[in-house]
Scaffold this active site. Structure first.
Site, PDB file in Angstrom:
ATOM      1  N   LYS A   1      19.381  55.113  60.451  1.00 30.94           N
ATOM      2  CA  LYS A   1      19.098  56.213  59.520  1.00 30.94           C
ATOM      3  C   LYS A   1      18.031  55.850  58.475  1.00 30.94           C
ATOM      4  O   LYS A   1      17.248  56.706  58.072  1.00 30.94           O
ATOM      5  CB  LYS A   1      20.382  56.645  58.810  1.00 30.94           C
TER       6      LYS A   1
ATOM      7  N   TYR B   1      37.302  58.699  61.677  1.00 31.32           N
ATOM      8  CA  TYR B   1      38.214  59.508  62.483  1.00 31.32           C
ATOM      9  C   TYR B   1      38.568  58.738  63.743  1.00 31.32           C
ATOM     10  O   TYR B   1      37.930  57.744  64.082  1.00 31.32           O
ATOM     11  CB  TYR B   1      37.573  60.860  62.852  1.00 31.32           C
TER      12      TYR B   1
HETATM   13  P1  NDP Z   1      27.797  51.358  54.955  1.00 26.02           P
HETATM   14  O1  NDP Z   1      27.853  50.103  55.742  1.00 26.02           O
HETATM   15  O2  NDP Z   1      26.498  51.837  54.408  1.00 26.02           O
HETATM   16  O3  NDP Z   1      28.804  51.216  53.685  1.00 26.02           O
HETATM   17  C1  NDP Z   1      30.092  50.730  53.849  1.00 26.02           C
HETATM   18  C2  NDP Z   1      30.861  50.831  52.536  1.00 26.02           C
HETATM   19  O4  NDP Z   1      32.214  50.449  52.775  1.00 26.02           O
HETATM   20  C3  NDP Z   1      30.343  49.916  51.420  1.00 26.02           C
HETATM   21  O5  NDP Z   1      30.475  50.578  50.192  1.00 26.02           O
HETATM   22  C4  NDP Z   1      31.298  48.715  51.512  1.00 26.02           C
HETATM   23  O6  NDP Z   1      31.447  48.032  50.292  1.00 26.02           O
HETATM   24  C5  NDP Z   1      32.587  49.415  51.853  1.00 26.02           C
HETATM   25  N1  NDP Z   1      33.558  48.556  52.536  1.00 26.02           N
HETATM   26  C6  NDP Z   1      33.466  48.010  53.780  1.00 26.02           C
HETATM   27  N2  NDP Z   1      34.589  47.315  54.083  1.00 26.02           N
HETATM   28  C7  NDP Z   1      35.415  47.434  53.008  1.00 26.02           C
HETATM   29  C8  NDP Z   1      36.722  46.929  52.706  1.00 26.02           C
HETATM   30  N3  NDP Z   1      37.402  46.181  53.588  1.00 26.02           N
HETATM   31  N4  NDP Z   1      37.257  47.259  51.511  1.00 26.02           N
HETATM   32  C9  NDP Z   1      36.587  48.010  50.626  1.00 26.02           C
HETATM   33  N5  NDP Z   1      35.339  48.501  50.846  1.00 26.02           N
HETATM   34  C10 NDP Z   1      34.763  48.224  52.023  1.00 26.02           C
HETATM   35  O7  NDP Z   1      28.490  52.476  55.882  1.00 26.02           O
HETATM   36  P2  NDP Z   1      28.254  54.061  55.826  1.00 26.02           P
HETATM   37  O8  NDP Z   1      28.275  54.474  54.397  1.00 26.02           O
HETATM   38  O9  NDP Z   1      27.108  54.423  56.664  1.00 26.02           O
HETATM   39  O10 NDP Z   1      29.561  54.599  56.585  1.00 26.02           O
HETATM   40  C11 NDP Z   1      30.840  54.505  55.998  1.00 26.02           C
HETATM   41  C12 NDP Z   1      31.877  55.190  56.862  1.00 26.02           C
HETATM   42  O11 NDP Z   1      31.644  56.584  56.945  1.00 26.02           O
HETATM   43  C13 NDP Z   1      31.928  54.661  58.289  1.00 26.02           C
HETATM   44  O12 NDP Z   1      33.279  54.492  58.641  1.00 26.02           O
HETATM   45  C14 NDP Z   1      31.308  55.791  59.101  1.00 26.02           C
HETATM   46  O13 NDP Z   1      31.848  55.836  60.413  1.00 26.02           O
HETATM   47  C15 NDP Z   1      31.711  57.010  58.291  1.00 26.02           C
HETATM   48  N6  NDP Z   1      30.816  58.162  58.483  1.00 26.02           N
HETATM   49  C16 NDP Z   1      31.338  59.305  59.042  1.00 26.02           C
HETATM   50  C17 NDP Z   1      30.551  60.413  59.248  1.00 26.02           C
HETATM   51  C18 NDP Z   1      31.162  61.631  59.853  1.00 26.02           C
HETATM   52  O14 NDP Z   1      30.422  62.531  60.278  1.00 26.02           O
HETATM   53  N7  NDP Z   1      32.456  61.739  59.915  1.00 26.02           N
HETATM   54  C19 NDP Z   1      29.121  60.421  58.896  1.00 26.02           C
HETATM   55  C20 NDP Z   1      28.674  59.175  58.282  1.00 26.02           C
HETATM   56  C21 NDP Z   1      29.503  58.097  58.112  1.00 26.02           C
HETATM   57  P3  NDP Z   1      30.399  46.895  49.818  1.00 26.02           P
HETATM   58  O15 NDP Z   1      29.248  47.621  49.205  1.00 26.02           O
HETATM   59  O16 NDP Z   1      31.166  46.088  48.860  1.00 26.02           O
HETATM   60  O17 NDP Z   1      30.006  46.128  51.068  1.00 26.02           O
END
Ligand code: NDP
Length: 273
Positions: free
Chosen positions: A65, A215
């Site tokens: 993206k 999901y």
């Molecule tokens: P990113 O990798 O950009 O961000 C991940 C985020 O999750 C960060 O803020 C990270 O924190 C946090 N994180 C990861 N592991 C943990 C943990 N164990 N405990 C606490 N915080 C955690 O991912 P995206 O933002 O692109 O995607 C996030 C989710 O959203 C995914 O599961 C994706 O599948 C879902 N999604 C769903 C969509 C839909 O249409 N339903 C569309 C887009 C995304 P830190 O900054 O500290 O690393």
């Protein structure tokens, strides 16, 4: 026939071809929709080749993206705000237009579940790409307060500062959070590993709405946890997936497909119902 596809890596399990094929059938549009999984450093080339060979538009998912954001000729205002592109359209004058429909999809799905956003107190967990895409559409609904909590607090602070001009958004650490919240949106990828964001169970109450962008065929780890602690309204990201796709379809074809029946078919396909 007009060609569309989704770029991702991995992308084999993407539901987008299923969803867009149903949209096309429903709206009587002649198009085909496929999958492309280029190597990480081959995305730019694969994208160019697709459009050189007559492609009309594409979706872009993890991990492309941000690359797509840099590669398009023009950005929609919401893509510019999100810093990422999930939808590209080749316009009639040959311009590659980058858009981002994720946040609009989230808000549409929340509304379809009857969740009130205006004057509500919203907690957004996570500060990654999905959180960034959600912020402007959520703030446009005029919540009374939007708090961002993230494992890496500085990223939440950066996001809050960046979107502060759009509404009452602030960052807090997980330890600082004090309820009650009307809605908690989990945009972390913690559920992917079956993990939980470190949220205090005391923040969950019976009238709270819980949304996990993740999901699956069964409850995500976060939804199971929230139910255990008394949440009655829980939603996963399947509806968001269908709504963001409907928004992309509208950008490409100028016609908005209905989502209810498609969501039902998708749930049946996943074995959820
Ligand atoms: P990113 O990798 O950009 O961000 C991940 C985020 O999750 C960060 O803020 C990270 O924190 C946090 N994180 C990861 N592991 C943990 C943990 N164990 N405990 C606490 N915080 C955690 O991912 P995206 O933002 O692109 O995607 C996030 C989710 O959203 C995914 O599961 C994706 O599948 C879902 N999604 C769903 C969509 C839909 O249409 N339903 C569309 C887009 C995304 P830190 O900054 O500290 O690393």
């Amino acid at each position: 026939m007009d060609r569309y596809l989704v770029f991702g890596h991995p992308v084999r399990h993407s539901k987008s071809p299923f969803i867009h094929t149903l949209f096309a059938r429903q709206t009587q549009q002649e198009l085909e929709y496929g999958l492309a999984e280029p190597a990480i450093d081959e995305f730019a080339h694969a994208l160019r080749t697709f459009f050189d060979q007559g492609g009309k538009g594409c979706n872009v998912t993890v991990p492309f993206k941000e690359q797509a954001f840099a590669l398009v000729d023009r950005l929609s205002p919401r893509a510019k705000r999100a810093g990422a592109v999930n939808t590209i359209k080749l316009t009639d004058d040959g311009v590659l237009l980058g858009d981002n429909t994720d946040g609009a999809g989230l808000v549409a799905d929340l509304k379809s579940h009857g969740v009130t956003l205006a004057d509500s107190r919203i907690l957004l967990l996570g500060a990654g790409g999905a959180a960034r895409g959600a912020l402007a559409p959520l703030l446009a609904e005029l919540p009374s307060e939007l708090l961002i909590a993230n494992r890496t607090h500085t990223k939440a602070q950066q996001l809050a500062a960046e979107f502060h001009d759009l509404g009452p958004v602030t960052a807090q650490t997980y330890e600082q959070l004090a309820g009650p919240f009307d809605l908690v949106i989990n945009s972390t990828s913690a559920s992917l590993q079956g993990e939980l964001p470190p949220l205090a169970p005391a923040l969950i109450h019976t009238d709270i709405a819980i949304y996990d962008m993740m999901y699956g065929a069964s409850d995500t780890a976060f939804i199971s946890w929230a139910k255990q602690h008394g949440a009655r309204q829980t939603m996963d990201g399947l509806g968001m997936l269908v709504e963001q796709a409907a928004e992309a379809f509208t950008v490409w074809r100028g016609i908005r497909p209905g989502t209810k029946q498609v969501l039902r078919e998708l749930k049946r396909n996943l074995g959820v119902i």
